[in-house]
Design a protein around this motif. Sequence first.
Motif, PDB file in Angstrom:
ATOM      1  N   GLU A  57       0.829  -1.202   0.000  1.00 50.83           N
ATOM      2  CA  GLU A  57       0.000   0.000   0.000  1.00 50.83           C
ATOM      3  C   GLU A  57       0.865   1.255   0.000  1.00 50.83           C
ATOM      4  N   ALA A  58       1.941   1.248   0.787  1.00 51.73           N
ATOM      5  CA  ALA A  58       2.830   2.407   0.822  1.00 51.73           C
ATOM      6  C   ALA A  58       3.458   2.657  -0.545  1.00 51.73           C
ATOM      7  N   VAL A  59       3.853   1.592  -1.236  1.00 51.13           N
ATOM      8  CA  VAL A  59       4.439   1.743  -2.572  1.00 51.13           C
ATOM      9  C   VAL A  59       3.408   2.275  -3.550  1.00 51.13           C
ATOM     10  N   ARG A  60       2.204   1.713  -3.529  1.00 51.69           N
ATOM     11  CA  ARG A  60       1.150   2.183  -4.439  1.00 51.69           C
ATOM     12  C   ARG A  60       0.867   3.666  -4.249  1.00 51.69           C
ATOM     13  N   ARG A  61       0.986   4.139  -3.015  1.00 50.31           N
ATOM     14  CA  ARG A  61       0.706   5.551  -2.738  1.00 50.31           C
ATOM     15  C   ARG A  61       1.680   6.480  -3.454  1.00 50.31           C
ATOM     16  N   GLN A  62       2.874   5.980  -3.795  1.00 50.82           N
ATOM     17  CA  GLN A  62       3.902   6.826  -4.411  1.00 50.82           C
ATOM     18  C   GLN A  62       3.946   6.695  -5.933  1.00 50.82           C
ATOM     19  N   VAL A  63       3.205   5.754  -6.499  1.00 51.42           N
ATOM     20  CA  VAL A  63       3.249   5.554  -7.952  1.00 51.42           C
ATOM     21  C   VAL A  63       2.804   6.830  -8.658  1.00 51.42           C
ATOM     22  N   GLY A  64       3.581   7.235  -9.639  1.00 48.77           N
ATOM     23  CA  GLY A  64       3.301   8.463 -10.375  1.00 48.77           C
ATOM     24  C   GLY A  64       4.335   9.536 -10.122  1.00 48.77           C
ATOM     25  N   LEU A  65       4.970   9.497  -8.949  1.00 54.38           N
ATOM     26  CA  LEU A  65       6.055  10.419  -8.642  1.00 54.38           C
ATOM     27  C   LEU A  65       7.332   9.950  -9.315  1.00 54.38           C
ATOM     28  N   SER A  66       8.313  10.826  -9.427  1.00 49.18           N
ATOM     29  CA  SER A  66       9.615  10.382  -9.931  1.00 49.18           C
ATOM     30  C   SER A  66      10.175   9.349  -8.955  1.00 49.18           C
ATOM     31  N   GLY A 130       5.377   8.978 -14.234  1.00 44.36           N
ATOM     32  CA  GLY A 130       6.559   8.886 -13.394  1.00 44.36           C
ATOM     33  C   GLY A 130       7.590   7.920 -13.930  1.00 44.36           C
ATOM     34  N   LYS A 131       7.264   7.148 -14.964  1.00 42.72           N
ATOM     35  CA  LYS A 131       8.238   6.269 -15.610  1.00 42.72           C
ATOM     36  C   LYS A 131       9.330   7.102 -16.270  1.00 42.72           C
ATOM     37  N   ASN A 132      10.467   6.458 -16.594  1.00 47.94           N
ATOM     38  CA  ASN A 132      11.417   7.116 -17.478  1.00 47.94           C
ATOM     39  C   ASN A 132      11.022   6.818 -18.922  1.00 47.94           C
ATOM     40  N   LEU A 133      11.672   7.506 -19.863  1.00 49.33           N
ATOM     41  CA  LEU A 133      11.255   7.389 -21.253  1.00 49.33           C
ATOM     42  C   LEU A 133      11.452   5.987 -21.801  1.00 49.33           C
ATOM     43  N   VAL A 134      12.547   5.339 -21.439  1.00 42.86           N
ATOM     44  CA  VAL A 134      12.797   3.979 -21.920  1.00 42.86           C
ATOM     45  C   VAL A 134      11.682   3.044 -21.460  1.00 42.86           C
ATOM     46  N   GLY A 135      11.304   3.157 -20.190  1.00 42.87           N
ATOM     47  CA  GLY A 135      10.246   2.301 -19.663  1.00 42.87           C
ATOM     48  C   GLY A 135       8.911   2.555 -20.324  1.00 42.87           C
ATOM     49  N   LEU A 136       8.582   3.823 -20.553  1.00 47.29           N
ATOM     50  CA  LEU A 136       7.307   4.147 -21.194  1.00 47.29           C
ATOM     51  C   LEU A 136       7.278   3.663 -22.636  1.00 47.29           C
ATOM     52  N   GLU A 137       8.358   3.905 -23.373  1.00 47.22           N
ATOM     53  CA  GLU A 137       8.419   3.432 -24.763  1.00 47.22           C
ATOM     54  C   GLU A 137       8.236   1.916 -24.815  1.00 47.22           C
ATOM     55  N   ARG A 157      12.721  13.532 -17.884  1.00 46.03           N
ATOM     56  CA  ARG A 157      12.865  14.641 -18.831  1.00 46.03           C
ATOM     57  C   ARG A 157      12.085  15.881 -18.405  1.00 46.03           C
ATOM     58  N   ALA A 158      11.343  15.772 -17.327  1.00 45.33           N
ATOM     59  CA  ALA A 158      10.518  16.893 -16.849  1.00 45.33           C
ATOM     60  C   ALA A 158      10.455  16.830 -15.329  1.00 45.33           C
ATOM     61  N   LEU A 159       9.942  17.892 -14.728  1.00 43.62           N
ATOM     62  CA  LEU A 159       9.766  17.907 -13.283  1.00 43.62           C
ATOM     63  C   LEU A 159       8.681  16.918 -12.868  1.00 43.62           C
ATOM     64  N   PRO A 162       3.539  16.585  -8.520  1.00 41.75           N
ATOM     65  CA  PRO A 162       2.386  17.285  -9.099  1.00 41.75           C
ATOM     66  C   PRO A 162       2.713  18.618  -9.762  1.00 41.75           C
ATOM     67  N   HIS A 163       4.013  18.915  -9.970  1.00 42.30           N
ATOM     68  CA  HIS A 163       4.372  20.126 -10.711  1.00 42.30           C
ATOM     69  C   HIS A 163       3.737  20.056 -12.104  1.00 42.30           C
ATOM     70  N   PRO A 164       3.266  21.168 -12.667  1.00 41.63           N
ATOM     71  CA  PRO A 164       2.565  21.128 -13.961  1.00 41.63           C
ATOM     72  C   PRO A 164       3.471  20.979 -15.179  1.00 41.63           C
ATOM     73  N   ASP A 165       4.771  20.833 -14.975  1.00 41.56           N
ATOM     74  CA  ASP A 165       5.734  20.841 -16.082  1.00 41.56           C
ATOM     75  C   ASP A 165       5.371  19.874 -17.208  1.00 41.56           C
ATOM     76  N   MET A 166       5.000  18.652 -16.879  1.00 42.93           N
ATOM     77  CA  MET A 166       4.710  17.666 -17.923  1.00 42.93           C
ATOM     78  C   MET A 166       3.539  18.103 -18.801  1.00 42.93           C
ATOM     79  N   VAL A 167       2.490  18.599 -18.183  1.00 40.36           N
ATOM     80  CA  VAL A 167       1.320  19.048 -18.950  1.00 40.36           C
ATOM     81  C   VAL A 167       1.669  20.264 -19.796  1.00 40.36           C
ATOM     82  N   LEU A 168       2.422  21.184 -19.230  1.00 38.76           N
ATOM     83  CA  LEU A 168       2.811  22.377 -19.973  1.00 38.76           C
ATOM     84  C   LEU A 168       3.671  22.014 -21.186  1.00 38.76           C
ATOM     85  N   ARG A 169       4.573  21.062 -21.017  1.00 39.72           N
ATOM     86  CA  ARG A 169       5.408  20.610 -22.129  1.00 39.72           C
ATOM     87  C   ARG A 169       4.564  19.937 -23.211  1.00 39.72           C
TER      88      ARG A 169
END
Length: 240
Positions: A57-66, A130-137, A157-159, A162-169
């Motif tokens: 449960e603790a790990v699931r709570r962090q999924v999505g963050l870097s 929150g994945k890196n690019l290699v993992g997402l590809e 490659r981005a902040l 919950p920083h908005p950097d990814m959406v802004l990019r």
Amino acid sequence: MRIPLPASSSDRTVMPAGHYRLVIFDCDGTLVDSQHNIIAAMQSAFDQFGRPLPTPEAVRRQVGLSLEIAITRLLPAEEQSAADEIVEAYRVIVRALRSGGGIAEPLYDGIRDLILSLDHPEMFLGVATGKNLVGLEHTLALHGLRERFHTLQTADRALSKPHPDMVLRAMAETACEPQETVMIGDTSFDIEMARAAGVTAIGVAWGYHPAEELTAAGAHHVLKSPAELIGCLQSLSANR
């Protein structure tokens, strides 16, 4: 990157998502169910350095963050010095699983049909994860969906959310405005990121944070199934 050709006036059709031109998805917990890989790799990395294993449960709570932020949050304050070693151990474990075909990340039921239904010459699809690019590809290619997405935003490659950097990019890469953009995700980090970027925020109830937390974070709507998305977007579009 698959860039759509402009539709001629004779070919122009109604977009399935109303006025939305950019639909951005989170990956883990939204497109694919990757929790078992993430939990196993995280616990193995902690175990290598004799640290108490974080609970699932603790790990699931962090999924999505870097990865760096997630591991820092999982460590007690007095053990923060071990973060860098655990981060690198996690990466080694995941790379080995990926190269050996040991990564299991099934698409959630209905996701493939949803992605295919959003194919339109004037629409863009993106991922912010929150994945890196290699993992997402790797994940998108594994499911034959890589060419469906026009912009990929990752934590290396981005902040971090919950920083908005990814959406802004993503908006900058597709020349879309906030009122034309929607972010879809399963965690409060996704919703907070979307709201900070000034775009529509939609949560999904099948992921790793409870639906009530998504609502509390500011989600404009929480989906119970992928099949609800197009109707939801059309309704939100009509009411703006």
